[in-house]
Enzyme design. Structure first.
Site, PDB file in Angstrom:
ATOM      1  N   GLU A  80       0.821  -1.205   0.000  1.00 26.38           N
ATOM      2  CA  GLU A  80       0.000   0.000   0.000  1.00 26.38           C
ATOM      3  C   GLU A  80       0.860   1.261   0.000  1.00 26.38           C
ATOM      4  O   GLU A  80       1.869   1.337   0.692  1.00 26.38           O
ATOM      5  CB  GLU A  80      -0.914   0.013   1.229  1.00 26.38           C
ATOM      6  CG  GLU A  80      -1.919  -1.129   1.273  1.00 26.38           C
ATOM      7  CD  GLU A  80      -2.944  -1.070   0.152  1.00 26.38           C
ATOM      8  OE1 GLU A  80      -3.118   0.019  -0.444  1.00 26.38           O
ATOM      9  OE2 GLU A  80      -3.572  -2.106  -0.116  1.00 26.38           O
ATOM     10  N   CYS A 146      -7.341  -2.760   8.142  1.00 22.58           N
ATOM     11  CA  CYS A 146      -5.989  -2.700   7.579  1.00 22.58           C
ATOM     12  C   CYS A 146      -5.514  -1.252   7.472  1.00 22.58           C
ATOM     13  O   CYS A 146      -4.407  -0.909   7.903  1.00 22.58           O
ATOM     14  CB  CYS A 146      -5.953  -3.391   6.217  1.00 22.58           C
ATOM     15  SG  CYS A 146      -6.290  -5.161   6.284  1.00 22.58           S
ATOM     16  N   HIS A 170      -1.154  -5.911   1.363  1.00 23.11           N
ATOM     17  CA  HIS A 170      -2.349  -6.743   1.239  1.00 23.11           C
ATOM     18  C   HIS A 170      -2.042  -7.996   0.418  1.00 23.11           C
ATOM     19  O   HIS A 170      -1.344  -7.926  -0.596  1.00 23.11           O
ATOM     20  CB  HIS A 170      -3.484  -5.969   0.563  1.00 23.11           C
ATOM     21  CG  HIS A 170      -4.377  -5.262   1.535  1.00 23.11           C
ATOM     22  ND1 HIS A 170      -4.570  -3.895   1.529  1.00 23.11           N
ATOM     23  CD2 HIS A 170      -5.137  -5.737   2.555  1.00 23.11           C
ATOM     24  CE1 HIS A 170      -5.410  -3.564   2.490  1.00 23.11           C
ATOM     25  NE2 HIS A 170      -5.769  -4.663   3.127  1.00 23.11           N
TER      26      HIS A 170
END
Length: 209
Positions: A80, A146, A170
């Site tokens: 991310e 998350c 992820h």
């Protein structure tokens, strides 16, 4: 020796397994040259997940934190880029594991709207794809647990002015999960473990150079 703290999550959303918890278990047997690894399994609960991870950071004093989570429906491993200062679960989605369903709530009052990963995400993706593992940089960590975990960790590092590199990755559903939900994209757990190894080695190599 680079101290790396890696986290995963317990199952949630009605699933019996979470591949990141399996990855944490597998990592207990891993040895990576130039690195000392420690793992922690987090609850899927606002904000207990981040509280626990930050407590582990305070105790372990890592150089790097790689938080891992499940993004069911994705087809690749996705580091991310950014976490946003909001927790929001739409009515069409599942609550956390304690039934909480925040809507349009800030994660931290008076903190920045967004915080960027300080992991070498582009190098991680390049090394993953070179190894034949599907990977891409993601520009949204969502607004669920998350994102909440990634944001809180980065904000704590910012406030404490610590030289810790941190971010979130992820992972897709595992093949084991896809057996029960045949339309869900998945990767074999062994490939995901190989991918995590690649990312750990990339972090070690970039720290040296």
């Amino acid at each position: 020796m680079l101290k790396i703290l890696i986290s995963g999550f317990e199952p949630f959303g009605g699933d019996a397994v979470n591949p990141t918890s399996e990855l944490m278990e597998a990592l207990t047997q891993e040895k990576v040259e130039g690195a000392e690894l420690k793992t922690v399994l987090l609850p899927v609960h606002f904000d207990e997940c981040a509280d626990l991870l930050i407590a582990e950071m305070q105790a372990y004093k890592p150089d790097v934190v790689i938080a891992c989570g499940l993004a069911k429906g994705r087809t690749a491993i996705t580091p991310e880029r950014i976490a946003v200062n909001v927790k929001d679960i739409p009515s069409s989605s599942y609550a956390d594991n304690q039934g909480q369903r925040p809507v349009d709530e800030p994660i931290r009052e008076d903190s920045p709207d967004g915080l960027f990963s300080t992991l070498p995400i582009r190098s991680m993706v390049n090394e993953l794809t070179a190894a034949g593992i599907p990977a891409a940089v993601s520009n949204t960590a969502g607004t669920y647990i998350c994102n909440n975990t990634m944001y809180r960790v980065l904000d704590w590092i910012r406030l404490e002015q610590l030289p810790i590199r941190a971010g979130f990755v992820h992972f897709p559903a595992s093949t084991e999960m896809a057996v029960q939900q045949f339309s869900v994209p998945s990767l074999p757990i062994d490939m995901m473990l190989d991918g995590l190894r690649v990312m750990i080695r990339t972090v070690v190599h970039t720290a040296k150079g």
